[in-house]
Design an enzyme around this catalytic site. Structure first.
Site, mmCIF file in Angstrom:
data_model
loop_
_atom_site.group_PDB
_atom_site.id
_atom_site.type_symbol
_atom_site.label_atom_id
_atom_site.label_comp_id
_atom_site.label_asym_id
_atom_site.label_seq_id
_atom_site.Cartn_x
_atom_site.Cartn_y
_atom_site.Cartn_z
ATOM 1 N N GLY A 125 3.716 5.939 2.778
ATOM 2 C CA GLY A 125 3.773 6.921 3.865
ATOM 3 C C GLY A 125 5.154 7.554 3.959
ATOM 4 O O GLY A 125 5.326 8.718 4.303
ATOM 5 N N ASN A 126 6.174 6.762 3.570
ATOM 6 C CA ASN A 126 7.561 7.249 3.628
ATOM 7 C C ASN A 126 7.882 8.238 2.517
ATOM 8 O O ASN A 126 8.960 8.808 2.492
ATOM 9 C CB ASN A 126 8.507 6.062 3.574
ATOM 10 C CG ASN A 126 8.147 5.156 2.423
ATOM 11 O OD1 ASN A 126 8.178 5.569 1.281
ATOM 12 N ND2 ASN A 126 7.764 3.935 2.738
ATOM 13 N N LYS A 144 -2.246 -5.556 12.824
ATOM 14 C CA LYS A 144 -1.535 -4.448 12.169
ATOM 15 C C LYS A 144 -1.081 -3.445 13.235
ATOM 16 O O LYS A 144 -1.909 -2.831 13.920
ATOM 17 C CB LYS A 144 -2.499 -3.780 11.177
ATOM 18 C CG LYS A 144 -2.006 -2.471 10.618
ATOM 19 C CD LYS A 144 -0.904 -2.649 9.593
ATOM 20 C CE LYS A 144 -0.360 -1.286 9.170
ATOM 21 N NZ LYS A 144 0.825 -1.403 8.325
ATOM 22 N N LYS A 168 -3.203 0.250 2.324
ATOM 23 C CA LYS A 168 -3.415 1.202 1.220
ATOM 24 C C LYS A 168 -3.108 0.587 -0.157
ATOM 25 O O LYS A 168 -3.665 1.021 -1.154
ATOM 26 C CB LYS A 168 -2.617 2.492 1.435
ATOM 27 C CG LYS A 168 -1.125 2.378 1.232
ATOM 28 C CD LYS A 168 -0.639 3.105 0.011
ATOM 29 C CE LYS A 168 0.857 3.067 -0.142
ATOM 30 N NZ LYS A 168 1.628 1.916 0.256
ATOM 31 N N LYS A 219 1.916 -5.188 -1.594
ATOM 32 C CA LYS A 219 2.187 -4.491 -2.862
ATOM 33 C C LYS A 219 2.137 -5.493 -4.024
ATOM 34 O O LYS A 219 1.517 -5.239 -5.055
ATOM 35 C CB LYS A 219 3.552 -3.795 -2.827
ATOM 36 C CG LYS A 219 3.630 -2.703 -1.763
ATOM 37 C CD LYS A 219 4.947 -1.983 -1.785
ATOM 38 C CE LYS A 219 5.209 -1.257 -0.484
ATOM 39 N NZ LYS A 219 4.127 -0.397 -0.016
HETATM 40 P P1 ADP Z 1 5.081 1.922 2.226
HETATM 41 O O1 ADP Z 1 4.955 2.989 3.244
HETATM 42 O O2 ADP Z 1 5.606 2.439 0.930
HETATM 43 O O3 ADP Z 1 3.837 1.079 2.069
HETATM 44 P P2 ADP Z 1 6.315 -0.393 3.530
HETATM 45 O O4 ADP Z 1 7.262 -0.190 4.655
HETATM 46 O O5 ADP Z 1 4.957 -0.893 3.839
HETATM 47 O O6 ADP Z 1 6.265 0.988 2.728
HETATM 48 O O7 ADP Z 1 6.954 -1.390 2.442
HETATM 49 C C1 ADP Z 1 8.225 -1.119 1.899
HETATM 50 C C2 ADP Z 1 9.297 -1.871 2.674
HETATM 51 O O8 ADP Z 1 9.190 -3.263 2.390
HETATM 52 C C3 ADP Z 1 10.707 -1.557 2.301
HETATM 53 O O9 ADP Z 1 11.199 -0.437 3.017
HETATM 54 C C4 ADP Z 1 11.470 -2.843 2.657
HETATM 55 O O10 ADP Z 1 12.164 -2.680 3.879
HETATM 56 C C5 ADP Z 1 10.380 -3.871 2.888
HETATM 57 N N1 ADP Z 1 10.553 -5.143 2.210
HETATM 58 C C6 ADP Z 1 10.266 -6.338 2.783
HETATM 59 N N2 ADP Z 1 10.483 -7.335 1.929
HETATM 60 C C7 ADP Z 1 10.907 -6.789 0.773
HETATM 61 C C8 ADP Z 1 11.268 -7.346 -0.504
HETATM 62 N N3 ADP Z 1 11.208 -8.651 -0.737
HETATM 63 N N4 ADP Z 1 11.662 -6.490 -1.472
HETATM 64 C C9 ADP Z 1 11.713 -5.161 -1.232
HETATM 65 N N5 ADP Z 1 11.373 -4.577 -0.044
HETATM 66 C C10 ADP Z 1 10.962 -5.378 0.952
HETATM 67 MG MG MG Z 2 2.957 -0.178 3.570
#
Ligand code: ADP
Ligand code: MG
Length: 313
Positions: free
Chosen positions: A16-17, A134, A213, A275
């Protein structure tokens, strides 16, 4: 129909970012500028790969929820309809942006991008429905929260509405998506994790929930036979001890190393956890490559010079 096209099928899941960065208000101009970064790369990659794009919708669906609360003159829409609305909104923005880049590159002489409203089946008995966790939508003060009709959770800075996030079981439109790929189209689908539905006789019925997602993308990748799952987000990859002095971004790791780090709690639920889990699910289902990269390093990730790759071999 069998396609003569033997190029690998690459699924890019955009966070989303990729559209609204932290700290931005999310104007259409900002979103278009942000999109250009991954979309230019995807346009170039479309020479060598057949492409599928999925995307998040957290900030966008949050804005729609805020609009709903600010306006009492029209009826409120259920969450699943708002997810559908964001598929249209983002499908249009991603699609038109990609089409413009493809035209500029001279890759495709005619428009080849299709955006598909996608529904995803979940189990009505999924334990997530009994314990929604969530967060969606805006932050509320304790006072505002008191009059709201839905479950809320305390988060840093206030309270947020929480909804169920059940596991995706199958993508309803998987045949249509595969057929569109075989016809040579670039398909944008499963936006926001897909519109959550439960089976209802031969048909389906929408439910008040959101689907992750990344997990939906793994399910889609398996069901349409994608070769590569690439999850693009706002950090360079998956890190051990994220946010600490020992933070270590991972390059190539084995399935076992990724699974162990997940079990040790390095990748929290709701952000990096799904992820890594999606990457592991995809590889277990026969996928060839699974990567997590920054949105501006998609091509480098595929070339093996950036991001985290979980190696199936
Ligand atoms: P997206 O919108 O891409 O799904 P998310 O916010 O759900 O993004 O997931 C990405 C975020 O996960 C990063 O911005 C980071 O702050 C966080 N994060 C948490 N744990 C980790 C990790 N172990 N390694 C990398 N990022 C992490
Ligand atoms: Mg996410």
């Amino acid at each position: 129909m069998k396609s003569a096209d033997t190029r690998p099928i690459l699924l890019v899941a955009l966070g989303g970012n990729a559209l609204i960065r932290r700290g931005e208000t999310g104007t259409v101009e900002e979103q278009r500028a942000n999109l250009r970064v991954p979309i230019r790369q995807i346009a170039r990659l479309s020479r060598d790969y057949r492409i599928l794009i999925t995307h998040g919708n957290g900030p966008q669906v949050g804005n729609l929820l805020l609009q709903q609360e600010a306006c009492t003159a029209v009826p409120k829409l259920p969450l699943e309809v708002l997810v559908a609305a964001t598929q249209g909104e983002l499908g249009y923005m991603i699609g038109s942006s990609l089409d413009g880049e493809l035209a500029a590159l001279g890759v495709h002489p005619v428009p080849m991008v299709v955006s598909l409203v996608t529904t995803v089946v979940v189990d009505g008995e999924d334990p997530a429905f009994a314990a929604p966790e969530k967060p969606v939508g805006p932050l509320y003060s304790a006072e505002e929260a008191a009059s709201l009709p839905y479950p809320l959770a305390e988060v840093p800075g206030g309270r947020r509405r929480v909804v169920a996030s059940p596991r995706p079981l199958t993508i309803v439109e998987k045949r249509q998506i595969r057929t569109l790929i075989d016809l040579g189209f670039i398909v944008i689908c499963c936006g926001g994790g897909g519109i959550p539905v439960i089976r209802n006789g031969r048909g389906t019925r929408g439910v008040e929930a959101v689907i992750d997602k990344d997990l939906a993308s793994a399910c889609l990748a398996e069901e349409v036979g994608a070769d590569i799952l690439l999850i693009a987000t706002d950090v360079p990859g998956a890190a051990l001890d994220y946010g600490t002095e020992q933070e270590l971004f991972l390059g190539t790791v084995t399935v076992k190393e990724a699974r162990d780090a997940l079990a040790q709690g390095h990748f929290p639920p709701g952000s990096m956890g799904p992820k890594v889990e999606a990457a592991l699910l995809f590889l277990a289902s026969g996928g060839k490559r699974a990567l997590i990269t920054a949105v501006d390093e998609i091509e480098m990730g595929l070339a093996g010079t950036a991001g985290t790759e979980i190696s199936g071999g």
